[in-house]
Design a protein around this motif. Structure first.
Motif, mmCIF file in Angstrom:
data_model
loop_
_atom_site.group_PDB
_atom_site.id
_atom_site.type_symbol
_atom_site.label_atom_id
_atom_site.label_comp_id
_atom_site.label_asym_id
_atom_site.label_seq_id
_atom_site.Cartn_x
_atom_site.Cartn_y
_atom_site.Cartn_z
ATOM 1 N N UNK A 89 0.807 -1.209 0.000
ATOM 2 C CA UNK A 89 0.000 0.000 0.000
ATOM 3 C C UNK A 89 0.846 1.268 0.000
ATOM 4 N N UNK A 90 2.054 1.160 -0.500
ATOM 5 C CA UNK A 90 2.933 2.328 -0.577
ATOM 6 C C UNK A 90 2.356 3.357 -1.543
ATOM 7 N N UNK A 91 2.511 4.635 -1.190
ATOM 8 C CA UNK A 91 2.026 5.719 -2.025
ATOM 9 C C UNK A 91 3.189 6.429 -2.697
ATOM 10 N N UNK A 92 2.866 7.261 -3.691
ATOM 11 C CA UNK A 92 3.931 7.849 -4.512
ATOM 12 C C UNK A 92 4.871 8.737 -3.715
ATOM 13 N N UNK A 93 4.469 9.170 -2.520
ATOM 14 C CA UNK A 93 5.366 9.948 -1.680
ATOM 15 C C UNK A 93 6.595 9.173 -1.239
ATOM 16 N N UNK A 94 6.550 7.840 -1.370
ATOM 17 C CA UNK A 94 7.697 7.003 -1.007
ATOM 18 C C UNK A 94 8.645 6.756 -2.178
ATOM 19 N N UNK A 95 8.350 7.366 -3.312
ATOM 20 C CA UNK A 95 9.253 7.283 -4.455
ATOM 21 C C UNK A 95 10.274 8.416 -4.380
ATOM 22 N N UNK A 96 11.500 8.213 -4.888
ATOM 23 C CA UNK A 96 12.019 6.976 -5.490
ATOM 24 C C UNK A 96 12.190 5.873 -4.447
ATOM 25 N N UNK A 97 11.982 4.660 -4.887
ATOM 26 C CA UNK A 97 11.914 3.530 -3.976
ATOM 27 C C UNK A 97 13.260 2.833 -3.858
ATOM 28 N N UNK A 141 6.381 8.364 -13.858
ATOM 29 C CA UNK A 141 7.421 7.395 -13.501
ATOM 30 C C UNK A 141 8.795 7.927 -13.844
ATOM 31 N N UNK A 142 8.921 8.579 -14.988
ATOM 32 C CA UNK A 142 10.213 9.170 -15.348
ATOM 33 C C UNK A 142 10.614 10.247 -14.353
ATOM 34 N N UNK A 143 9.648 10.989 -13.858
ATOM 35 C CA UNK A 143 9.964 12.011 -12.866
ATOM 36 C C UNK A 143 10.542 11.413 -11.602
ATOM 37 N N UNK A 162 -1.026 15.007 -20.724
ATOM 38 C CA UNK A 162 0.332 14.602 -21.082
ATOM 39 C C UNK A 162 1.299 15.757 -20.803
ATOM 40 N N UNK A 163 0.921 16.959 -21.204
ATOM 41 C CA UNK A 163 1.770 18.132 -20.940
ATOM 42 C C UNK A 163 1.895 18.378 -19.440
ATOM 43 N N UNK A 164 0.786 18.253 -18.724
ATOM 44 C CA UNK A 164 0.808 18.475 -17.282
ATOM 45 C C UNK A 164 1.751 17.509 -16.575
ATOM 46 N N UNK A 165 1.634 16.234 -16.863
ATOM 47 C CA UNK A 165 2.480 15.254 -16.182
ATOM 48 C C UNK A 165 3.942 15.388 -16.590
ATOM 49 N N UNK A 166 4.202 15.851 -17.801
ATOM 50 C CA UNK A 166 5.585 16.128 -18.193
ATOM 51 C C UNK A 166 6.151 17.270 -17.347
ATOM 52 N N UNK A 167 5.340 18.293 -17.120
ATOM 53 C CA UNK A 167 5.786 19.412 -16.280
ATOM 54 C C UNK A 167 6.010 18.963 -14.840
ATOM 55 N N UNK A 168 5.123 18.107 -14.333
ATOM 56 C CA UNK A 168 5.299 17.575 -12.976
ATOM 57 C C UNK A 168 6.606 16.800 -12.885
ATOM 58 N N UNK A 169 6.862 15.961 -13.880
ATOM 59 C CA UNK A 169 8.089 15.165 -13.870
ATOM 60 C C UNK A 169 9.326 16.056 -13.883
ATOM 61 N N UNK A 170 9.291 17.108 -14.664
ATOM 62 C CA UNK A 170 10.419 18.036 -14.695
ATOM 63 C C UNK A 170 10.590 18.734 -13.347
ATOM 64 N N UNK A 171 9.469 19.053 -12.696
ATOM 65 C CA UNK A 171 9.552 19.677 -11.365
ATOM 66 C C UNK A 171 10.171 18.711 -10.362
#
Length: 326
Positions: free
Chosen positions: A108-116, A228-230, A257-266
């Motif tokens: 039940x790990x959430x994305x806050x625990x990434x990178x794993x 995931x790339x972020x 797609x643009x939004x998640x690319x910006x998130x990954x860059x952040x």
């Protein structure tokens, strides 16, 4: 739910996705409610033609080999068969089964625990032996036992050991997750992209995520791959190809797609965002882009717009720290 396209007919099924099921000594393995002899029946029911039977089987597995987030002795053996079911293109509800696989292998790990980091996550499993496991199982099923602090510590260690075993069982199939990125079902491809964020040692994972197309039919998978790339970018900070692909996707026609690319860059660059990324994040938040999109098939814990909010808060906090440090 937004329909991306009508999926083409599935390609030929993988033969015998449950091959070897009866060879597992289920009568010597345990889950939350005792001996795991009921597990083979639940796994077979996941291929039933009756949706209610499939739903009940999935719920039964979640309630036994993934009871309240805890993996058990039998869980590691279930992973390979769930992978086989997803691999078989004529299995119903394959996107739901990726969610089941994710629960079994990652928990039940959430994305806050990434990178794993598996080494950090499973540090508590060190020193567990088969004798420790047998002893803890005896305590768990003995209603008269009132564990002391040492027994509780041993139980926690065995739980970490079971979680590690399930994770390692999932890691062995990373090459299959890479193949699922190009699945005809967009929800399966997106689920595979999220799953790969938890298996950073999978050979070829970064190039495979970069290669996911960004046309309308693949927008769900592309958006998931961006996130995931972020997260994987923390272990590939010098990967020019990752940054180049994400910057390119800031101009994608599909807004999520643009939004998640910006998130990954952040995530990768903090306050040193490439030109245009901050604008995309702010516009996405103002327009609530992606808040309801793909609500039934989005594989991440938070919706796309929530990632934009998080990235903007992190950027603001980073700028505040920079100003205090001047």
């Amino acid at each position: 739910m937004r329909m991306l396209s009508t999926p083409p007919p599935p390609p030929p099924s993988t033969p015998t996705p449950l091959a070897g099921l009866d060879a597992v000594p289920w009568n010597r393995l345990h889950h939350a409610y005792g001996v795991a002899t009921d597990v083979p029946g639940h796994l077979r029911s996941l291929r039933s033609g009756d949706p209610d039977v499939r739903q009940n089987a999935c719920a039964a597995l979640l309630g036994t080999v993934y009871h309240q987030g805890t993996r058990w002795q039998a869980t590691r053996y279930v992973v390979q068969f769930v992978v086989g079911l997803v691999e078989s293109r004529d299995t119903p509800d394959r996107a739901i089964l990726i969610g089941l696989l994710r629960a079994l292998a990652v928990g039940d790990r959430e994305d806050g625990e990434l990178p794993f980091s598996p080494a950090v996550a499973f540090a508590g499993a060190r020193g567990v032996t088969s004798e420790t496991e047998r002893t803890v199982l005896t305590w768990l099923y003995d209603e008269e036992t009132r564990p002391d602090e040492a027994q509780l510590a041993a139980t926690d260690a065995v739980a970490a050991y079971w979680a590690q075993a399930a994770y390692e069982a999932g890691a062995r199939h990373g090459y299959r997750y890479l193949n699922w990125l190009s699945d005809y079902d967009p929800a399966v491809a997106a689920g595979a992209a999220e799953l790969l964020a938890w298996f950073p040692e999978t050979p070829g994972v970064v190039p495979a995520l970069i290669a996911v197309p960004d046309d309308e039919a693949h927008a769900l998978a592309r958006s998931s791959a961006n996130l995931s790339l972020g997260h994987l970018g923390h272990s590939a900070a010098g990967n020019i190809e990752v940054d180049a692909r994400l910057v390119e996707l800031l101009g994608a026609q599909h807004l999520t797609v643009a939004l998640t690319a910006a998130v990954a860059l952040a995530y990768r660059h903090g306050t040193a965002l490439p030109p245009g990324a901050l604008t995309v994040l702010q516009e996405a938040r103002n327009r609530k882009v992606g808040r309801r999109e793909w609500s039934d098939s989005w594989p991440w814990d938070r919706p796309p717009a929530a990632f934009a909010d998080l990235a903007l808060r992190r950027a603001a906090a980073g700028r505040a720290r920079d100003q205090r440090g001047r």
